[in-house]
Design a protein around this motif. Sequence first.
Motif, PDB file in Angstrom:
ATOM      1  N   GLU A   1       0.796  -1.222   0.000  1.00 22.68           N
ATOM      2  CA  GLU A   1       0.000   0.000   0.000  1.00 22.68           C
ATOM      3  C   GLU A   1       0.832   1.277   0.000  1.00 22.68           C
ATOM      4  O   GLU A   1       0.592   2.196  -0.786  1.00 22.68           O
ATOM      5  N   ALA A   2       1.847   1.316   0.872  1.00 27.07           N
ATOM      6  CA  ALA A   2       2.649   2.539   0.981  1.00 27.07           C
ATOM      7  C   ALA A   2       3.359   2.852  -0.339  1.00 27.07           C
ATOM      8  O   ALA A   2       3.289   3.971  -0.859  1.00 27.07           O
ATOM      9  N   ALA A   3       4.020   1.829  -0.893  1.00 27.59           N
ATOM     10  CA  ALA A   3       4.779   2.050  -2.135  1.00 27.59           C
ATOM     11  C   ALA A   3       3.850   2.424  -3.290  1.00 27.59           C
ATOM     12  O   ALA A   3       4.155   3.321  -4.084  1.00 27.59           O
ATOM     13  N   LEU A   4       2.722   1.731  -3.363  1.00 27.43           N
ATOM     14  CA  LEU A   4       1.793   2.006  -4.458  1.00 27.43           C
ATOM     15  C   LEU A   4       1.191   3.407  -4.326  1.00 27.43           C
ATOM     16  O   LEU A   4       1.023   4.114  -5.315  1.00 27.43           O
ATOM     17  N   SER A   5       0.880   3.799  -3.080  1.00 27.69           N
ATOM     18  CA  SER A   5       0.315   5.134  -2.871  1.00 27.69           C
ATOM     19  C   SER A   5       1.320   6.219  -3.257  1.00 27.69           C
ATOM     20  O   SER A   5       0.956   7.232  -3.862  1.00 27.69           O
ATOM     21  N   THR A   6       2.573   5.994  -2.904  1.00 32.62           N
ATOM     22  CA  THR A   6       3.622   6.955  -3.267  1.00 32.62           C
ATOM     23  C   THR A   6       3.748   7.064  -4.779  1.00 32.62           C
ATOM     24  O   THR A   6       3.819   8.165  -5.343  1.00 32.62           O
ATOM     25  N   ALA A   7       3.767   5.894  -5.438  1.00 37.88           N
ATOM     26  CA  ALA A   7       3.910   5.890  -6.896  1.00 37.88           C
ATOM     27  C   ALA A   7       2.705   6.549  -7.558  1.00 37.88           C
ATOM     28  O   ALA A   7       2.837   7.290  -8.533  1.00 37.88           O
ATOM     29  N   LEU A   8       1.544   6.308  -6.991  1.00 36.91           N
ATOM     30  CA  LEU A   8       0.317   6.898  -7.537  1.00 36.91           C
ATOM     31  C   LEU A   8       0.333   8.421  -7.355  1.00 36.91           C
ATOM     32  O   LEU A   8      -0.049   9.170  -8.258  1.00 36.91           O
ATOM     33  N   ALA A   9       0.811   8.862  -6.195  1.00 36.02           N
ATOM     34  CA  ALA A   9       0.871  10.304  -5.939  1.00 36.02           C
ATOM     35  C   ALA A   9       1.806  10.987  -6.939  1.00 36.02           C
ATOM     36  O   ALA A   9       1.572  12.122  -7.355  1.00 36.02           O
ATOM     37  N   ALA A  10       2.872  10.285  -7.324  1.00 29.04           N
ATOM     38  CA  ALA A  10       3.862  10.886  -8.222  1.00 29.04           C
ATOM     39  C   ALA A  10       3.283  11.162  -9.615  1.00 29.04           C
ATOM     40  O   ALA A  10       3.784  12.020 -10.336  1.00 29.04           O
ATOM     41  N   VAL A  11       2.265  10.429 -10.001  1.00 32.63           N
ATOM     42  CA  VAL A  11       1.709  10.617 -11.347  1.00 32.63           C
ATOM     43  C   VAL A  11       0.337  11.288 -11.291  1.00 32.63           C
ATOM     44  O   VAL A  11      -0.357  11.403 -12.303  1.00 32.63           O
ATOM     45  N   ARG A  12      -0.034  11.737 -10.100  1.00 32.61           N
ATOM     46  CA  ARG A  12      -1.366  12.311  -9.930  1.00 32.61           C
ATOM     47  C   ARG A  12      -1.578  13.536 -10.824  1.00 32.61           C
ATOM     48  O   ARG A  12      -0.772  14.452 -10.842  1.00 32.61           O
ATOM     49  N   GLY A  13      -2.662  13.503 -11.561  1.00 30.25           N
ATOM     50  CA  GLY A  13      -3.001  14.640 -12.421  1.00 30.25           C
ATOM     51  C   GLY A  13      -2.110  14.770 -13.648  1.00 30.25           C
ATOM     52  O   GLY A  13      -2.127  15.797 -14.321  1.00 30.25           O
ATOM     53  N   LYS A  14      -1.309  13.732 -13.913  1.00 32.65           N
ATOM     54  CA  LYS A  14      -0.371  13.820 -15.039  1.00 32.65           C
ATOM     55  C   LYS A  14      -0.498  12.591 -15.938  1.00 32.65           C
ATOM     56  O   LYS A  14      -0.821  11.505 -15.472  1.00 32.65           O
ATOM     57  N   LEU A  15      -0.218  12.794 -17.197  1.00 29.21           N
ATOM     58  CA  LEU A  15      -0.245  11.689 -18.151  1.00 29.21           C
ATOM     59  C   LEU A  15       1.044  11.682 -18.951  1.00 29.21           C
ATOM     60  O   LEU A  15       1.809  12.643 -18.937  1.00 29.21           O
ATOM     61  N   GLU A  16       1.240  10.569 -19.651  1.00 26.76           N
ATOM     62  CA  GLU A  16       2.469  10.415 -20.419  1.00 26.76           C
ATOM     63  C   GLU A  16       2.248  10.812 -21.881  1.00 26.76           C
ATOM     64  O   GLU A  16       1.243  10.460 -22.488  1.00 26.76           O
ATOM     65  N   VAL A  17       3.214  11.550 -22.398  1.00 24.65           N
ATOM     66  CA  VAL A  17       3.191  11.918 -23.811  1.00 24.65           C
ATOM     67  C   VAL A  17       4.479  11.384 -24.438  1.00 24.65           C
ATOM     68  O   VAL A  17       5.562  11.561 -23.888  1.00 24.65           O
ATOM     69  N   GLY A  18       4.340  10.698 -25.551  1.00 26.53           N
ATOM     70  CA  GLY A  18       5.519  10.180 -26.244  1.00 26.53           C
ATOM     71  C   GLY A  18       5.878  11.105 -27.397  1.00 26.53           C
ATOM     72  O   GLY A  18       4.994  11.610 -28.077  1.00 26.53           O
ATOM     73  N   VAL A  19       7.151  11.352 -27.586  1.00 29.12           N
ATOM     74  CA  VAL A  19       7.592  12.187 -28.704  1.00 29.12           C
ATOM     75  C   VAL A  19       8.613  11.407 -29.520  1.00 29.12           C
ATOM     76  O   VAL A  19       9.643  10.989 -29.007  1.00 29.12           O
ATOM     77  N   ARG A  20       8.292  11.174 -30.751  1.00 29.84           N
ATOM     78  CA  ARG A  20       9.207  10.461 -31.633  1.00 29.84           C
ATOM     79  C   ARG A  20       9.751  11.473 -32.638  1.00 29.84           C
ATOM     80  O   ARG A  20       9.005  12.101 -33.378  1.00 29.84           O
ATOM     81  N   VAL A  21      11.045  11.631 -32.607  1.00 25.31           N
ATOM     82  CA  VAL A  21      11.672  12.637 -33.462  1.00 25.31           C
ATOM     83  C   VAL A  21      12.152  11.985 -34.745  1.00 25.31           C
ATOM     84  O   VAL A  21      12.776  10.931 -34.717  1.00 25.31           O
ATOM     85  N   SER A  22      11.831  12.591 -35.863  1.00 25.92           N
ATOM     86  CA  SER A  22      12.420  12.077 -37.094  1.00 25.92           C
ATOM     87  C   SER A  22      13.077  13.216 -37.863  1.00 25.92           C
ATOM     88  O   SER A  22      12.770  14.388 -37.676  1.00 25.92           O
ATOM     89  N   VAL A  23      14.016  12.833 -38.685  1.00 24.35           N
ATOM     90  CA  VAL A  23      14.817  13.801 -39.430  1.00 24.35           C
ATOM     91  C   VAL A  23      14.448  13.711 -40.898  1.00 24.35           C
ATOM     92  O   VAL A  23      14.495  12.635 -41.485  1.00 24.35           O
ATOM     93  N   GLU A  24      14.049  14.834 -41.456  1.00 25.14           N
ATOM     94  CA  GLU A  24      13.875  14.877 -42.905  1.00 25.14           C
ATOM     95  C   GLU A  24      15.157  15.507 -43.419  1.00 25.14           C
ATOM     96  O   GLU A  24      15.372  16.710 -43.295  1.00 25.14           O
ATOM     97  N   SER A  25      16.030  14.670 -43.972  1.00 23.02           N
ATOM     98  CA  SER A  25      17.398  15.133 -44.186  1.00 23.02           C
ATOM     99  C   SER A  25      17.478  16.297 -45.180  1.00 23.02           C
ATOM    100  O   SER A  25      18.312  17.175 -45.036  1.00 23.02           O
TER     101      SER A  25
END
Lengths: 244, 107
Positions: A105-129
């Motif tokens: 419970e403690a570890a999961l609550s801490t981990a959950l608090a760390a991502v509270r109100g936030k989501l993940e965005v992935g950025v894939r960079v490509s080069v058009e030479s």
Amino acid sequence: MSEVGHYVYGVVAAPEEGPTPLERGIDPAFGVELLRRGALAAITSRVRLEQLSTDGGDARLAELAFRHEHVLESFLVAGLNVLPFRFGTLCASDGDVSKLLETREAALSTALAAVRGKLEVGVRVSVESGRLRRAIVESDPDLREREEELAMLSPGAAHLRRKQLERILAERVSSEASRRAAQLHAELAGHAAAARDSSYLVPVAQIDDFVERARATAGELALRADVTGPWPPFSFAEPERDDV
Amino acid sequence: MSTSEGLGTHMSRPLAPREPAQLADVLERVLDKGIVVAGDIRVELLEIELLTIKLRLLIASADKAREMGIDWWSGDPFLSGDRSKSSGLEDRLRKLEEKVGLDGERS
């Protein structure tokens, strides 16, 4: 007769009212349930273990991964913070799922608090030479001059000079691509709550701005940024991995 | 828990315009990420071949499991989280992408 396990997708802070759970979990025969224990609730569903066999090969794996993600996402859409578990987390009974919540419970609550109100965005960079090449030439007076010179040379001399110039430019494009990608990453990391690899943890209210910034900054650097998400915070589920 | 725990009303907006997720994107996110819980829960080991490197059977305890000769996760970079050795995942993703016709334009 088939053996049944309890698949765990992740945990949420136990909501006052659960969202309407999906009728199909990772095994379409069983619906998704929210198993509450204290302040936490596990997102879980029963699964016939043969559904998780490797017989279906990689296509089967892809399908399972999709369902895992889809279930987590349904909780995001309902407005809940989700802490994703690793794909393939399986318990023998719902008693074990409860025990898991209790003992962690403690570890999961801490981990959950760390991502509270936030989501993940992935950025894939490509080069058009071609585009990067033009940007490099335009910003470098020496290279610009060399290119202009070509027009004034005889065809034979121009051919040799052009080859020489192309060699220089190929190297510049390659080193500039890495340098600029790193610059983009640093810039975006400065506007995210956390950054790991090319994933960024972003407060929900700032996601639109972040996506806009990623595209615009990449454009300024003559790169292209393809943005994916927002995702459940898969890359940020483990707080201790902070400095990757 | 109060509703302030949640993501609130912002959620409907950023998620709405999301394009359908691509296979490569989903696999990249799902397969080796997410919090790992293991160690104190028992599950029956079955005689069917499970998704060996993907499934994390939660065993009574790590020591107990080792006594039983089950320690396949400790040397498996995919499970133990050693990202520097996780090229197996990359290979696997590439094969999957080829199979479903994605061009694998990941930079």
